[in-house]
Design an enzyme around this catalytic site. Structure first.
Site: not given
Length: 229
Positions: A94, A158, A187
């Protein structure tokens, strides 16, 4: 919403991104992830090789958080950190996008950055998630980054690092999912500390949850299902 304990656990990135985490903390994180069947452990890039060894023989992925938590490093630095994390054994990463560039609406830069990081992930055959840090963005800016993601196709967009002024919000998850379309997942991360919040994020379109409260969430679901039985 009907969901089993195993299904919920399989959506959780079990997280410890604290600056003061020590080896015993990472061992506990990995042991819990193995025990509960979480999707991954989410850690900074330094302990990747250690956690990968701790998780040997399990299906839990070792994830790395890159340019964390500010995202204020160059594209070249982010690429180098990603490549190093891959070398150390990370199975997904990430990265925090350059929020300042988003605030300037410089989506060409964001696309160059995203394309470079996605290329590292594709070469390694692993998952790439783009952290927007939605607490600092307008809805228009969230849409702008997600439109880039719709073209570049990282695996996930995300919401948050959990280190900003606020975490995931249901309306942001919904907006992100509506914008990225079917080829990119969402996410939700930051502030997901109870089952109702987790279920609301899933209902809004999240297929992965970043949280340090995964054990608590699964326990709450276990109790709820037992009461309903």
């Amino acid at each position: 919403m009907t969901i089993t304990e195993a299904e919920l656990a399989g959506m959780i990135d079990h997280t410890n991104l604290k600056a003061f985490a020590i080896e015993a903390d990472f061992q506990r994180l990995c042991d819990e992830a193995r025990q509960y069947g979480f999707k991954s452990v989410a850690i900074n890039s330094y302990p990747v090789s250690m956690c990968r060894k701790m998780l040997e023989g399990s299906e839990v992925l070792t994830g790395a958080a890159l340019s964390f938590p500010l995202g204020q490093t160059t594209i070249e630095t982010k690429v180098a950190e990603a490549q190093n994390a891959v070398k150390d054994g990370c199975q997904e990463f990430d990265y925090v996008c350059n929020v300042g560039r988003v605030k300037q609406h410089d989506y060409d830069y964001i696309e160059r950055e995203m394309s470079a990081l996605v290329a590292v992930a594709r070469e390694a055959g692993i998952c790439c998630k783009v952290i927007l840090e939605t607490c600092y963005l307008t809805d228009e800016e969230i849409v702008g980054v997600c439109q880039v993601a719709r073209r570049v196709k990282p695996d996930f967009v995300k919401t948050s690092t959990g280190f900003g002024t606020a975490g995931a919000k249901v309306e942001h998850v919904r907006l992100m999912k509506e914008t990225v379309g079917p080829d990119v997942q969402v996410k939700a991360a930051g502030g997901i500390r109870d089952l109702d919040t987790a279920l609301a994020m899933i209902e809004a379109g999240a297929t992965r949850l970043g949280t340090s409260s995964g054990v608590k969430l699964v326990a709450q679901l276990h109790d709820r299902l037992a009461q309903e039985a």
